[in-house]
Design an enzyme around this catalytic site. Structure first.
Site, PDB file in Angstrom:
ATOM      1  N   LYS A  22       0.802  -1.155  -0.060  1.00 55.40           N
ATOM      2  CA  LYS A  22       0.116  -0.062  -0.104  1.00 55.40           C
ATOM      3  C   LYS A  22       1.001   1.412   0.010  1.00 55.40           C
ATOM      4  CE  LYS A  22      -2.484   2.431   3.657  1.00 55.40           C
ATOM      5  NZ  LYS A  22      -1.280   3.149   4.409  1.00 55.40           N
ATOM      6  N   ASN A  23       1.987   1.175   0.815  1.00 51.75           N
ATOM      7  CA  ASN A  23       2.595   2.515   1.158  1.00 51.75           C
ATOM      8  C   ASN A  23       3.459   2.964   0.007  1.00 51.75           C
ATOM      9  OD1 ASN A  23       0.958   3.134   3.229  1.00 51.75           O
ATOM     10  ND2 ASN A  23       2.500   2.568   4.981  1.00 51.75           N
ATOM     11  N   ARG A  92      -4.087  10.015   3.222  1.00 51.42           N
ATOM     12  CA  ARG A  92      -3.053  10.657   3.659  1.00 51.42           C
ATOM     13  C   ARG A  92      -2.265  10.871   2.275  1.00 51.42           C
ATOM     14  NH1 ARG A  92      -1.280  13.509   7.575  1.00 51.42           N
ATOM     15  NH2 ARG A  92       0.570  13.665   7.698  1.00 51.42           N
ATOM     16  N   CYS A 116      -5.633   7.942   8.530  1.00 52.17           N
ATOM     17  CA  CYS A 116      -6.079   7.444   9.587  1.00 52.17           C
ATOM     18  C   CYS A 116      -5.793   8.558  10.878  1.00 52.17           C
ATOM     19  CB  CYS A 116      -5.416   6.133  10.059  1.00 52.17           C
ATOM     20  SG  CYS A 116      -6.137   4.855   9.157  1.00 52.17           S
ATOM     21  N   ARG A 121       0.238  14.407  13.146  1.00 50.94           N
ATOM     22  CA  ARG A 121       0.651  14.060  11.738  1.00 50.94           C
ATOM     23  C   ARG A 121       0.686  15.332  10.852  1.00 50.94           C
ATOM     24  NH1 ARG A 121      -2.328   8.877   9.041  1.00 50.94           N
ATOM     25  NH2 ARG A 121      -0.192   8.428   8.165  1.00 50.94           N
ATOM     26  N   PRO A 122       1.755  16.139  11.611  1.00 51.10           N
ATOM     27  CA  PRO A 122       1.635  17.461  10.541  1.00 51.10           C
ATOM     28  C   PRO A 122       2.575  17.353   9.179  1.00 51.10           C
ATOM     29  CG  PRO A 122       3.022  17.431  12.631  1.00 51.10           C
ATOM     30  CD  PRO A 122       2.358  16.254  12.739  1.00 51.10           C
ATOM     31  N   ILE A 123       2.643  18.158   8.450  1.00 51.47           N
ATOM     32  CA  ILE A 123       3.481  17.969   7.069  1.00 51.47           C
ATOM     33  C   ILE A 123       4.572  19.142   7.010  1.00 51.47           C
ATOM     34  CG2 ILE A 123       1.860  16.645   5.967  1.00 51.47           C
ATOM     35  CD1 ILE A 123       1.004  19.221   4.243  1.00 51.47           C
ATOM     36  N   ASP A 124       4.961  19.520   8.189  1.00 54.72           N
ATOM     37  CA  ASP A 124       6.002  20.772   8.175  1.00 54.72           C
ATOM     38  C   ASP A 124       7.168  20.445   7.763  1.00 54.72           C
ATOM     39  OD1 ASP A 124       5.907  18.889  10.693  1.00 54.72           O
ATOM     40  OD2 ASP A 124       7.648  20.244  11.331  1.00 54.72           O
ATOM     41  N   ASP A 304       3.517   0.299  11.882  1.00 57.84           N
ATOM     42  CA  ASP A 304       2.197  -0.452  11.227  1.00 57.84           C
ATOM     43  C   ASP A 304       1.996  -1.839  12.037  1.00 57.84           C
ATOM     44  OD1 ASP A 304       2.101   2.176  10.245  1.00 57.84           O
ATOM     45  OD2 ASP A 304       2.661   1.446   8.310  1.00 57.84           O
ATOM     46  N   ARG A 397      -8.898  -0.167   3.408  1.00 55.39           N
ATOM     47  CA  ARG A 397      -7.910   0.753   2.955  1.00 55.39           C
ATOM     48  C   ARG A 397      -6.551   0.210   2.733  1.00 55.39           C
ATOM     49  NH1 ARG A 397      -8.324   6.170   5.845  1.00 55.39           N
ATOM     50  NH2 ARG A 397      -6.908   6.597   4.399  1.00 55.39           N
TER      51      ARG A 397
HETATM   52  N1  EPU Z   1       6.153  14.027  10.973  1.00 53.23           N
HETATM   53  C1  EPU Z   1       6.161  15.469  11.409  1.00 53.23           C
HETATM   54  N2  EPU Z   1       6.314  16.269  10.137  1.00 53.23           N
HETATM   55  C2  EPU Z   1       6.294  16.027   9.147  1.00 53.23           C
HETATM   56  C3  EPU Z   1       6.151  14.570   8.787  1.00 53.23           C
HETATM   57  C4  EPU Z   1       6.004  13.609   9.751  1.00 53.23           C
HETATM   58  O1  EPU Z   1       6.094  15.627  12.566  1.00 53.23           O
HETATM   59  O2  EPU Z   1       6.157  16.879   8.235  1.00 53.23           O
HETATM   60  C5  EPU Z   1       5.920  12.976  12.133  1.00 53.23           C
HETATM   61  C6  EPU Z   1       4.475  12.303  12.168  1.00 53.23           C
HETATM   62  O3  EPU Z   1       3.588  13.152  12.898  1.00 53.23           O
HETATM   63  C7  EPU Z   1       4.966  11.224  12.794  1.00 53.23           C
HETATM   64  C8  EPU Z   1       6.206  10.569  12.178  1.00 53.23           C
HETATM   65  O4  EPU Z   1       6.863  11.905  11.759  1.00 53.23           O
HETATM   66  O5  EPU Z   1       4.688  11.099  13.965  1.00 53.23           O
HETATM   67  C9  EPU Z   1       6.334   9.795  10.991  1.00 53.23           C
HETATM   68  O6  EPU Z   1       5.739  10.251   9.806  1.00 53.23           O
HETATM   69  P1  EPU Z   1       6.080   9.975   8.487  1.00 53.23           P
HETATM   70  O7  EPU Z   1       6.170  11.162   7.615  1.00 53.23           O
HETATM   71  O8  EPU Z   1       7.411   9.008   8.285  1.00 53.23           O
HETATM   72  O9  EPU Z   1       4.828   9.195   8.065  1.00 53.23           O
HETATM   73  P2  EPU Z   1       3.955   9.232   6.871  1.00 53.23           P
HETATM   74  O10 EPU Z   1       4.555   9.460   5.763  1.00 53.23           O
HETATM   75  O11 EPU Z   1       2.694  10.148   7.456  1.00 53.23           O
HETATM   76  C10 EPU Z   1       3.794   6.687   6.448  1.00 53.23           C
HETATM   77  C11 EPU Z   1       2.670   5.732   6.239  1.00 53.23           C
HETATM   78  C12 EPU Z   1       2.190   5.232   7.300  1.00 53.23           C
HETATM   79  C13 EPU Z   1       3.524   4.764   8.137  1.00 53.23           C
HETATM   80  C14 EPU Z   1       4.669   5.760   8.209  1.00 53.23           C
HETATM   81  C15 EPU Z   1       5.850   5.428   9.001  1.00 53.23           C
HETATM   82  C16 EPU Z   1       1.701   6.428   4.016  1.00 53.23           C
HETATM   83  C17 EPU Z   1       0.714   7.071   3.356  1.00 53.23           C
HETATM   84  N3  EPU Z   1       1.799   6.172   5.311  1.00 53.23           N
HETATM   85  O12 EPU Z   1       3.212   7.906   6.768  1.00 53.23           O
HETATM   86  O13 EPU Z   1       1.321   4.108   7.264  1.00 53.23           O
HETATM   87  O14 EPU Z   1       2.834   4.534   9.402  1.00 53.23           O
HETATM   88  O15 EPU Z   1       4.967   6.261   6.916  1.00 53.23           O
HETATM   89  O16 EPU Z   1       6.272   4.151   8.396  1.00 53.23           O
HETATM   90  O17 EPU Z   1       2.806   6.098   3.188  1.00 53.23           O
HETATM   91  C18 EPU Z   1      -0.452   2.891   7.661  1.00 53.23           C
HETATM   92  O18 EPU Z   1      -0.081   2.198   6.714  1.00 53.23           O
HETATM   93  O19 EPU Z   1      -1.237   2.188   8.546  1.00 53.23           O
HETATM   94  C19 EPU Z   1       0.147   4.020   7.975  1.00 53.23           C
HETATM   95  C20 EPU Z   1      -0.191   4.770   8.857  1.00 53.23           C
END
Ligand code: EPU
Length: 417
Positions: A22-23, A92, A116, A121-124, A304, A397
Site C-alpha cells: 500500500k505505502n 494521507r 487514519c 501528523r503534521p507536514i511541516d 504499522d 483501505r
Molecule cells: N512528522 C512530522 N512532520 C512531518 C512529517 C512527519 O512531525 O512533516 C511526524 C509524524 O507526525 C509522525 C512521524 O513523523 O509522528 C512519522 O511520519 P512519516 O512522515 O514518516 O509517516 P507518513 O509518511 O505520514 C507513512 C505511512 C504510514 C506509516 C509511516 C511510518 C503512507 C501513506 N503512510 O506515513 O502508514 O505509519 O509512513 O512508516 O505511506 C499505515 O499504513 O497504517 C500508515 C499509517
C-alpha cells in the site's frame, strides 16, 4: 454501515499471496504524473486508497487502464487543476501530488491530506523542504497553494526521517534545476521502490535506502515502469495470524530483509517458522515468552505492525510492553481488545502493557483506524464465538482482498455491505 463478521478459532492452512505494498503504491501513482506521456505500475493492490488516487488522477486528465496485471497510465493530457477537498481528504497519500505537480507545473493547490486518525501528523517537514527548493507555500483555510517560478536543487536536512517528506521532496527535486541532497532521509523500502520508478523514467537518483539521497533534476521524465514491492505490513499481519492459528500456513511474497525486525521479535517470543525463497511457512506456536517492543523507523520495528502484534501478545503468559514512538494516538484498538477479554493498560501516553494469556470472546467492536482494525480482526479470528467488526472500511483501505485471502485458508469470515 458495512461490517465484517468472524466466527473464531478456525485453523488456517493453505497459501496466502501477499499483494503490492500500500505505502509504495500510494506514492507510485502520484509519481507517475511526472511522466510526460506514459508509465506502467504492476502489482498494484486492490484497496480503497488506490481507488481514490485513481479518481484524483482521472480528475487531473490522466487516462488509466487496468490490464495485464498493471495500471497503464497516460499523462499526455494532464491538467494542473486544484485538487478538490472531498478527494484529497480521503487519504494521507494525496499529499504526494504536492511534490509531483510542483515538479511538473511549478504550482499545486490541494487541501490538507486525510488518513487514519492516529496522531497529529503534521507536514511541516514536507513544507520546509519545498521552501528550501525555492517554492512559496501559502496556507489559506486548510488549502495549500505551493508555487515556484523555478525549483533549484539544494541540500535539505530533515529534522526527522519522515517517509512522506522523503518521497515528496524526491518528487519535487525531480523537477528542480541541479542536484538536491536529502540528509537524514527515511530508509523504508517504499523509498527504494519510488526511487527505482524515478530512475526508470530517466531521473538520476542515488542513495535511496540510506540516510543520504541525491536527486538530479531532469526535464523529460517518461516511460517509467515499476513493480510495487510486496507489502511488508500485510506480510507481517498474516505471519502473526499464522503464529496464532496456522497449520503449515504458507505466506508467499515475503522479502525477508523488509521484515527483519518483526522476525527478530518472533524469534525472541519463541515462534517457529521456515523461510524458503519468498515463502514463509508457519504453524500455531505454544510456550511463547513475553517481550518488550519499541516502534522505530526502518529498519526498526514498524509502527504499522504494533497494533496487530498487540493481539498476539494477549496470548502470551506474562507481561509484555509496547512503546510507540511514532504516533501519539495508536492504542485505540486496546479499548475493544479489553472488551473482548484482553488485559492491556496504557501506562503513559506512548507505553502499553499487555498481560496474558487471555481467552478472547467474540463481541461487537468498532474499527477506528486501519491497523487497529487489523488488530481487532486478528482478535476475532482467535476468539471464541462471533465477532462483528463495524466501520471495517478502515481495514479495506490497506488489506487487499482480505476476506477472500482468509476464507481461502479456512477462516470463517464474511463482509456485509
Ligand atoms: N512528522 C512530522 N512532520 C512531518 C512529517 C512527519 O512531525 O512533516 C511526524 C509524524 O507526525 C509522525 C512521524 O513523523 O509522528 C512519522 O511520519 P512519516 O512522515 O514518516 O509517516 P507518513 O509518511 O505520514 C507513512 C505511512 C504510514 C506509516 C509511516 C511510518 C503512507 C501513506 N503512510 O506515513 O502508514 O505509519 O509512513 O512508516 O505511506 C499505515 O499504513 O497504517 C500508515 C499509517
Amino acid at each position: 454501515m458495512s461490517k465484517i463478521i468472524i466466527e473464531g478459532q478456525k485453523e488456517l492452512s493453505g497459501e496466502i499471496n501477499i499483494s503490492g505494498a500500500k505505502n509504495s503504491a500510494v506514492a507510485l501513482l502520484p509519481a507517475s504524473v511526472l511522466c510526460k506521456s506514459k508509465s506502467v505500475i504492476y502489482n498494484v493492490p486492490e484497496i480503497s486508497d488506490i481507488s481514490y488516487l485513481i479518481e484524483i488522477m482521472e480528475f487531473l486528465g490522466c487516462k488509466i487502464e487496468n490490464k495485464n496485471g498493471g495500471l497503464f497510465i497516460d499523462t499526455t493530457e494532464l491538467r494542473n487543476e486544484p485538487i478538490p477537498e472531498n478527494l484529497s481528504v480521503q487519504m494521507r497519500a494525496s499529499y504526494y501530488f504536492m511534490g509531483a505537480l510542483l515538479a511538473r507545473f511549478g504550482k499545486v493547490e490541494i487541501s490538507f491530506p486525510g488518513g487514519c486518525n492516529i496522531g497529529a501528523r503534521p507536514i511541516d517537514i514536507h513544507i520546509k523542504g519545498f521552501e528550501k527548493l525555492g517554492a512559496t507555500v501559502e496556507i489559506i483555510k486548510n488549502r495549500y497553494i505551493i508555487t515556484a517560478k523555478k525549483l533549484k536543487g539544494t541540500k535539505i536536512y530533515f529534522d526527522f526521517p519522515s517517509v512522506g517528506a522523503t518521497i515528496n521532496i524526491m518528487l519535487a527535486a525531480s523537477g528542480a534545476e541541479g542536484t538536491t541532497i536529502i540528509e537524514n532521509a527515511a530508509m523504508e523500502p517504499e523509498i527504494v521502490n519510488v526511487a527505482s520508478f524515478l530512475i526508470n523514467m530517466g531521473i538520476n537518483v542515488r542513495g535511496a535506502g540510506t540516510k543520504t539521497i541525491e536527486i538530479d533534476g531532469y526535464k523529460e521524465p517518461d516511460n517509467g515502469v515499476v513493480d510495487v514491492f510486496p507489502d511488508r505490513i500485510e506480510s507481517g499481519t498474516y505471519i502473526i495470524i499464522g503464529a496464532l492459528l496456522g497449520k503449515d500456513l504458507r505466506i508467499k511474497g515475503i522479502i525477508k530483509e523488509h521484515i527483519g525486525a518483526l522476525l527478530m521479535k518472533l524469534d525472541e517470543i519463541g515462534i517457529k517458522y521456515q523461510i524458503d525463497g519468498d515463502v514463509l511457512t508457519i504453524s500455531k506456536c505454544e510456550d511463547l515468552k513475553p517481550v518488550n517492543i519499541k516502534t522505530q523507523v526502518f529498519p526498526g520495528f514498524p509502527t504499522d505492525l504494533q497494533q496487530p502484534i498487540t493481539t498476539l501478545l494477549t496470548q502470551i503468559k506474562g507481561v509484555s510492553t509496547i512503546e510507540e514512538t511514532l504516533y501519539e494516538n495508536r492504542f485505540k484498538n486496546t479499548y475493544d481488545l479489553n472488551r473482548m477479554g484482553a488485559i492491556t493498560n496504557i501506562l503513559t501516553l506512548n507505553k502499553l502493557e499487555v498481560k496474558g494469556p487471555r481467552k478472547l470472546k467474540g463481541t461487537k467492536v468498532i474499527t477506528t483506524d486501519l491497523r487497529g482494525g487489523a488488530s481487532l480482526l486478528i482478535a476475532g479470528l482467535i476468539a471464541e464465538g462471533v465477532t462483528e467488526i463495524e466501520q471495517c472500511e478502515y481495514i479495506l483501505r490497506g488489506y487487499s482482498n482480505i476476506i477472500e485471502k482468509l476464507s481461502n485458508v479456512g477462516a470463517k469470515i464474511d463482509f456485509f455491505e
